[in-house]
Design an enzyme around this catalytic site. Structure first.
Site, short mmCIF file in Angstrom:
data_model
loop_
_atom_site.label_atom_id
_atom_site.label_comp_id
_atom_site.label_asym_id
_atom_site.label_seq_id
_atom_site.Cartn_x
_atom_site.Cartn_y
_atom_site.Cartn_z
N LEU A 50 -3.71 -3.61 -1.60
CA LEU A 50 -3.86 -3.25 -3.01
C LEU A 50 -2.52 -2.77 -3.54
O LEU A 50 -1.89 -1.89 -2.95
CB LEU A 50 -4.91 -2.15 -3.18
CG LEU A 50 -5.06 -1.58 -4.60
CD1 LEU A 50 -5.61 -2.65 -5.55
CD2 LEU A 50 -5.97 -0.36 -4.60
N ILE B 192 -1.29 -0.39 1.16
CA ILE B 192 -0.80 -0.18 -0.20
C ILE B 192 0.45 -1.03 -0.39
O ILE B 192 1.40 -0.94 0.40
CB ILE B 192 -0.50 1.30 -0.46
CG1 ILE B 192 -1.78 2.15 -0.27
CG2 ILE B 192 0.07 1.49 -1.86
CD1 ILE B 192 -2.92 1.82 -1.22
N LYS B 193 0.43 -1.85 -1.44
CA LYS B 193 1.56 -2.74 -1.70
C LYS B 193 2.59 -2.04 -2.58
O LYS B 193 2.25 -1.48 -3.62
CB LYS B 193 1.09 -4.02 -2.39
CG LYS B 193 0.39 -4.98 -1.47
CD LYS B 193 -0.04 -6.24 -2.19
CE LYS B 193 1.02 -7.31 -2.13
NZ LYS B 193 0.52 -8.61 -2.63
N VAL B 194 3.83 -2.11 -2.14
CA VAL B 194 4.95 -1.49 -2.85
C VAL B 194 6.02 -2.55 -3.07
O VAL B 194 6.45 -3.20 -2.11
CB VAL B 194 5.56 -0.34 -2.01
CG1 VAL B 194 6.72 0.31 -2.76
CG2 VAL B 194 4.49 0.70 -1.67
#
Length: 316
Positions: free
Chosen positions: A95, A126-128
């Site tokens: 996400l 978690i997408k960064v």
């Protein structure tokens, strides 16, 4: 091929309830990814969200988005959980944080931690984005034991720097998403036929080498943007070409389904560094520099995700 994993780059509620489960059950995929553009496409065009959107009327647009998106992420997480429990290197769903926060490290870190805590699932990444402020975010989340998917990676130099950070600080699973096909879309119109449909694979291979210098059991290269942009290429062209050890390929359904009809039985051997350098040298005779192209594509990718997210929020 135990050291190569195939993930699905698609999310949509009806798909999650049907074909997604079939792909998992037959062992075709062992993870999935989402992004703002995929959510925009799913939520604005699928009828499966409309009743819920109507019930949420009156709430802030971002609150509506999170209600819908987190429900999908939880559903994907549940479906993938048996894979994660069997092997914690697999079974993840990603996400992305709000793309409008990409230049604000503090707010990005806060949002990432909030989303991970809200979802409360160990197999959520978690997408960064690999933006300037992204390095600080990556470091903070790694130290907080949050699984990370670093996205929009185009530059081998950046890929190596990110891998170095994660090698020192990652306590949970981390993948570095190297974008592939956008290079060919950008470069192919500018070069002769014998150089076409190669830039993406060659740049991705160089990224893979950079990441591999620091990779460990927690860190892998994830090849993304692996749907073809040209009708002249086989739908699974990028999956087959980048079937490397200790790598993952997240693919759109069209590419995924094509590959599953005739999957690789052996790993591909990456091009040698000397071959990569020779190709880059030839590109320069056409005034093309892959590092400059990488920087351009990163900027365009950041803008595209913001535009998709804005379009989605406005639709509410």
């Amino acid at each position: 091929m135990q050291e190569f994993s195939l993930w699905c780059d698609f999310i949509e509620r009806d798909f999650l309830e049907n074909d997604f489960l079939k792909l998992i059950n037959k062992g075709a995929i062992c993870g999935a990814t989402s992004n703002p553009s995929l959510f925009c496409e799913a939520i604005t065009k699928s009828a499966f969200y409309q009743d819920e959107i109507a019930k949420l009327k009156g709430k802030k647009a971002k609150e509506i988005y999170e209600t819908l998106a987190l429900k999908d992420i939880l559903q994907a997480s549940s479906a993938l959980m048996p894979l994660y429990e069997k092997n914690p290197n697999n079974g993840y769903i990603s996400l992305e944080i709000d793309p409008f926060l990409e230049d604000d490290a503090i707010k990005s870190i806060d949002e990432a931690k909030r989303l991970f805590k809200t979802l409360n699932r160990p197999n959520v990444m978690i997408k960064v984005p690999a933006s300037t402020s992204g390095f600080e975010v990556i470091s903070a989340l790694a130290q907080a034991s949050i699984p990370i998917n670093v996205t929009l990676v185009f530059s081998p130099k950046i890929a190596g720097e990110i891998a170095q950070i994660l090698a020192k600080e990652a306590q949970k699973r981390a993948v570095i998403s190297v974008f592939v096909s956008r290079f060919d879309k950008e470069i192919d119109p500018l070069v002769p036929k014998n150089l076409q449909a190669q830039s993406g694979i060659i740049n991705a291979t160089e990224c893979y080498y950079q990441i591999s210098q620091h990779a460990n059991k927690l860190i892998s290269t994830l090849f993304a943007s692996t749907g073809v942009k040209s009708n002249s290429l086989a739908k699974d062209y990028y999956i087959k070409a980048l079937c490397f050890k200790n790598s993952i390929n997240t693919a759109p359904l069209e590419a995924l389904n094509a590959y599953l009809l005739d999957p690789n039985t052996e790993y591909q051997t990456p091009l040698k560094i000397a071959e990569i350098e020779a190709f880059k040298k030839e590109l320069k005779t056409h005034n093309i520099d892959l590092e400059n192209t990488a920087q351009k594509l990163l900027k365009e990718g950041l803008i595209a995700f913001k535009q998709s997210f804005e379009k989605l929020l406005k639709s509410f």
